[in-house]
Scaffold this active site. Structure first.
Site, PDB file in Angstrom:
ATOM      1  N   GLU A  91      32.659  39.882  26.038  1.00 18.59           N
ATOM      2  CA  GLU A  91      32.732  38.483  26.450  1.00 18.59           C
ATOM      3  C   GLU A  91      31.558  38.107  27.337  1.00 18.59           C
ATOM      4  O   GLU A  91      31.070  38.923  28.101  1.00 18.59           O
ATOM      5  CB  GLU A  91      34.006  38.260  27.269  1.00 18.59           C
ATOM      6  CG  GLU A  91      35.261  38.544  26.492  1.00 18.59           C
ATOM      7  CD  GLU A  91      36.500  38.497  27.369  1.00 18.59           C
ATOM      8  OE1 GLU A  91      36.406  38.028  28.516  1.00 18.59           O
ATOM      9  OE2 GLU A  91      37.546  38.933  26.895  1.00 18.59           O
ATOM     10  N   CYS A 104      27.685  34.806  33.058  1.00 18.89           N
ATOM     11  CA  CYS A 104      28.353  36.053  33.411  1.00 18.89           C
ATOM     12  C   CYS A 104      28.191  37.025  32.234  1.00 18.89           C
ATOM     13  O   CYS A 104      28.557  36.704  31.108  1.00 18.89           O
ATOM     14  CB  CYS A 104      29.818  35.724  33.668  1.00 18.89           C
ATOM     15  SG  CYS A 104      30.825  37.137  34.024  1.00 18.89           S
ATOM     16  N   CYS A 111      35.814  49.361  29.921  1.00 23.37           N
ATOM     17  CA  CYS A 111      35.444  49.833  31.253  1.00 23.37           C
ATOM     18  C   CYS A 111      36.273  51.068  31.589  1.00 23.37           C
ATOM     19  O   CYS A 111      37.435  51.160  31.216  1.00 23.37           O
ATOM     20  CB  CYS A 111      35.720  48.743  32.285  1.00 23.37           C
ATOM     21  SG  CYS A 111      35.156  49.150  33.958  1.00 23.37           S
ATOM     22  N   CYS A 115      40.922  49.625  36.964  1.00 25.73           N
ATOM     23  CA  CYS A 115      41.542  48.934  38.095  1.00 25.73           C
ATOM     24  C   CYS A 115      42.879  48.363  37.603  1.00 25.73           C
ATOM     25  O   CYS A 115      42.961  47.825  36.498  1.00 25.73           O
ATOM     26  CB  CYS A 115      40.630  47.824  38.612  1.00 25.73           C
ATOM     27  SG  CYS A 115      39.058  48.464  39.228  1.00 25.73           S
ATOM     28  N   CYS A 118      43.187  44.623  36.269  1.00 27.05           N
ATOM     29  CA  CYS A 118      42.126  44.084  35.401  1.00 27.05           C
ATOM     30  C   CYS A 118      42.417  44.313  33.928  1.00 27.05           C
ATOM     31  O   CYS A 118      42.753  45.423  33.520  1.00 27.05           O
ATOM     32  CB  CYS A 118      40.793  44.730  35.788  1.00 27.05           C
ATOM     33  SG  CYS A 118      39.408  44.192  34.767  1.00 27.05           S
ATOM     34  N   SER A 200      27.616  42.882  39.983  1.00 24.58           N
ATOM     35  CA  SER A 200      28.953  43.096  40.535  1.00 24.58           C
ATOM     36  C   SER A 200      29.426  44.509  40.202  1.00 24.58           C
ATOM     37  O   SER A 200      29.386  44.937  39.056  1.00 24.58           O
ATOM     38  CB  SER A 200      29.916  42.065  39.934  1.00 24.58           C
ATOM     39  OG  SER A 200      31.212  42.238  40.451  1.00 24.58           O
ATOM     40  N   LEU A 223      35.499  44.645  46.450  1.00 24.94           N
ATOM     41  CA  LEU A 223      36.166  45.417  47.501  1.00 24.94           C
ATOM     42  C   LEU A 223      37.675  45.369  47.295  1.00 24.94           C
ATOM     43  O   LEU A 223      38.315  46.410  47.111  1.00 24.94           O
ATOM     44  CB  LEU A 223      35.778  44.839  48.867  1.00 24.94           C
ATOM     45  CG  LEU A 223      36.163  45.659  50.081  1.00 24.94           C
ATOM     46  CD1 LEU A 223      35.414  46.982  50.105  1.00 24.94           C
ATOM     47  CD2 LEU A 223      35.878  44.872  51.358  1.00 24.94           C
ATOM     48  N   ASN A 298      43.631  35.658  38.809  1.00 25.25           N
ATOM     49  CA  ASN A 298      43.891  34.901  37.599  1.00 25.25           C
ATOM     50  C   ASN A 298      44.971  35.685  36.845  1.00 25.25           C
ATOM     51  O   ASN A 298      44.671  36.667  36.181  1.00 25.25           O
ATOM     52  CB  ASN A 298      42.580  34.867  36.790  1.00 25.25           C
ATOM     53  CG  ASN A 298      42.395  33.584  36.030  1.00 25.25           C
ATOM     54  OD1 ASN A 298      43.357  32.936  35.620  1.00 25.25           O
ATOM     55  ND2 ASN A 298      41.145  33.210  35.829  1.00 25.25           N
ATOM     56  N   CYS A 341      38.157  38.064  33.502  1.00 27.07           N
ATOM     57  CA  CYS A 341      37.612  39.252  32.874  1.00 27.07           C
ATOM     58  C   CYS A 341      38.537  39.890  31.835  1.00 27.07           C
ATOM     59  O   CYS A 341      39.633  40.320  32.150  1.00 27.07           O
ATOM     60  CB  CYS A 341      37.343  40.248  33.998  1.00 27.07           C
ATOM     61  SG  CYS A 341      36.386  41.618  33.493  1.00 27.07           S
TER      62      CYS A 341
HETATM   63  N1  SAH Z   1      33.078  46.293  37.129  1.00 28.78           N
HETATM   64  C1  SAH Z   1      32.429  45.292  37.908  1.00 28.78           C
HETATM   65  C2  SAH Z   1      32.149  43.991  37.169  1.00 28.78           C
HETATM   66  C3  SAH Z   1      33.201  43.433  36.240  1.00 28.78           C
HETATM   67  S1  SAH Z   1      34.673  42.712  36.892  1.00 28.78           S
HETATM   68  C4  SAH Z   1      33.211  45.026  39.174  1.00 28.78           C
HETATM   69  O1  SAH Z   1      34.315  45.555  39.316  1.00 28.78           O
HETATM   70  O2  SAH Z   1      32.728  44.328  40.029  1.00 28.78           O
HETATM   71  C5  SAH Z   1      34.187  41.266  37.707  1.00 28.78           C
HETATM   72  C6  SAH Z   1      35.153  40.862  38.806  1.00 28.78           C
HETATM   73  O3  SAH Z   1      36.360  40.280  38.268  1.00 28.78           O
HETATM   74  C7  SAH Z   1      35.605  42.032  39.657  1.00 28.78           C
HETATM   75  O4  SAH Z   1      35.543  41.697  41.013  1.00 28.78           O
HETATM   76  C8  SAH Z   1      37.039  42.224  39.190  1.00 28.78           C
HETATM   77  O5  SAH Z   1      37.797  42.905  40.138  1.00 28.78           O
HETATM   78  C9  SAH Z   1      37.480  40.796  38.956  1.00 28.78           C
HETATM   79  N2  SAH Z   1      38.692  40.608  38.157  1.00 28.78           N
HETATM   80  C10 SAH Z   1      39.257  41.430  37.262  1.00 28.78           C
HETATM   81  N3  SAH Z   1      40.388  40.907  36.757  1.00 28.78           N
HETATM   82  C11 SAH Z   1      40.546  39.688  37.344  1.00 28.78           C
HETATM   83  C12 SAH Z   1      41.528  38.653  37.250  1.00 28.78           C
HETATM   84  N4  SAH Z   1      42.554  38.744  36.418  1.00 28.78           N
HETATM   85  N5  SAH Z   1      41.364  37.555  38.027  1.00 28.78           N
HETATM   86  C13 SAH Z   1      40.294  37.427  38.839  1.00 28.78           C
HETATM   87  N6  SAH Z   1      39.339  38.354  38.969  1.00 28.78           N
HETATM   88  C14 SAH Z   1      39.465  39.485  38.231  1.00 28.78           C
END
Ligand code: SAH
Length: 349
Positions: A91, A104, A111, A115, A118, A200, A223, A298, A341
């Site tokens: 995406e 973006c 990945c 997390c 995510c 990021s 973080l 989100n 994401c």
């Molecule tokens: N792996 C990298 C970049 C991709 S994720 C990172 O972790 O920074 C980009 C951002 O979107 C990250 O801060 C991630 O934690 C956040 N993210 C993931 N799922 C999300 C969601 N459902 N709502 C809002 N932000 C989200």
């Protein structure tokens, strides 16, 4: 067959001289056709002879990702689901920002960070994206915007800023990331200015030190928790780097005057959104070198987390300011088109 999008300027030069047996100046011509003019077939390269164009076509391709699906939000955000040459889906999102756009970008298919909150993490890791695939997103995004009447090919690129915040963990694909960052500002190429990229990452000290030395981009650190314990709970793989080690490495990240390191702090209802968490966060960071972007989660169906209440987000921000921490609530763009994401890809599968 080689995809010319995968070559840096100096690699293209080697291709021109060694494989095409052509003088060096052809490099600029070809580079310009590919990146500045967005041409995809060699026949259009009219400042080169027919024999040369045919020779190139026999040896190389200029292959862009394909748009599998485009969604436009009421707020102007555009989300593109892209199909790579092997059918894999990633995406990219175009976000309106004043007169121009931020894009973006994804850096991996899937990945490996897993997390807990995510969508991309849920899908798991498939493979790294090549430099051509990473920058191919910009070519596709720019064409999409030009076709809609934003900017002109000869004018400034309608895409002004890049954030590596799409699918994947950019620092786990460091080589291709750095090659992409190096290729972007070229005046005969996409000409996205130097340091208009933000990477990021969950934060890996070794790779952050390398990124710092290149001076090509600033980091944004995901973080999401102010303590090692809580971070380990919601970001188990990322937390293998102890928080104090990460903070130490960031303290040494080279910054120019007025530059700051961004911390992204995703607010998950009832998990990390209390005022006590805000107090802990304020204690953890070096206020003079950072800013915090607060992002309301989100929410996606099937995930065990919820979006915080608006009042809670505001109270959290206020508390950070009270401690002298620069903090902003980021607007959640494109919620109506599943712009978080991994949400679109997840809904396709
Ligand atoms: N792996 C990298 C970049 C991709 S994720 C990172 O972790 O920074 C980009 C951002 O979107 C990250 O801060 C991630 O934690 C956040 N993210 C993931 N799922 C999300 C969601 N459902 N709502 C809002 N932000 C989200």
């Amino acid at each position: 067959m080689i995809n010319l999008l995968d070559l840096t300027y100096s690699e293209l030069e080697a291709f021109v001289v060694e494989d095409l047996k052509q003088p060096r100046f052809r490099t600029d011509q070809i580079f310009q056709w590919i990146w500045q003019k967005g041409v995809r077939d060699f026949a259009s390269m009219t400042n080169m002879g027919k024999a040369l164009r045919e020779k190139m076509a026999a040896m190389a391709s200029i292959t862009w990702p394909e748009i599998a699906k485009a969604q436009e939000s009421r707020d102007g955000t555009v989300k593109l689901l892209l199909r790579l040459h092997d059918g894999k889906l990633v995406e990219t999102v175009l976000i309106p920002f004043k007169e121009r756009f931020s894009q973006c970008l994804s850096t991996q298919v899937g990945c490996a960070m897993a997390c807990k909150f995510c969508n991309t993490g849920l899908l798991g890791f498939e493979r790294n994206m090549t430099m051509g695939e990473i920058l191919g997103q910009v070519l596709v995004g720019r064409k999409f915007l030009l076709d809609k009447g934003f900017g002109k090919l000869e004018g400034p690129n309608p895409i002004r800023n890049l954030v590596y915040m799409g699918m994947g963990e950019p620092l786990m694909n460091l080589d291709n990331l750095l090659r992409a960052l190096e290729t972007l500002p070229h005046e005969n190429g996409l000409s996205i200015s130097w340091r208009r990229s933000m990477v990021s990452t969950v934060g890996f000290p070794k790779q952050l030190r390398i990124l710092g030395k290149t001076e090509l981009a600033l980091p944004a650190i995901s973080l999401h928790a102010p303590t090692q314990e809580l971070r380990a709970e919601i970001m188990p793989k990322a937390a293998r780097t102890p928080l104090d080690e990460l903070m130490q490495c960031l303290a040494e990240f080279p910054l120019r005057p007025r530059e700051r390191i961004t911390f992204e702090y995703l607010l998950l209802k009832g998990v990390n959104d209390s005022l006590e968490h805000a107090d802990q966060l304020a204690k953890l960071v070096d206020k003079s070198r950072i800013k915090v972007n607060l992002i309301a989660y989100n929410a996606t169906e099937g995930m065990p987390y919820g979006a915080p209440d608006r009042e809670q987000v505001e109270a959290f921000e206020k508390r950070l300011w009270k401690h002298g921490v620069t903090a902003f609530i980021r607007r959640s763009m494109g919620a109506d088109i599943k712009a978080a994401c991994g949400q679109l890809k997840a809904s396709e599968q």
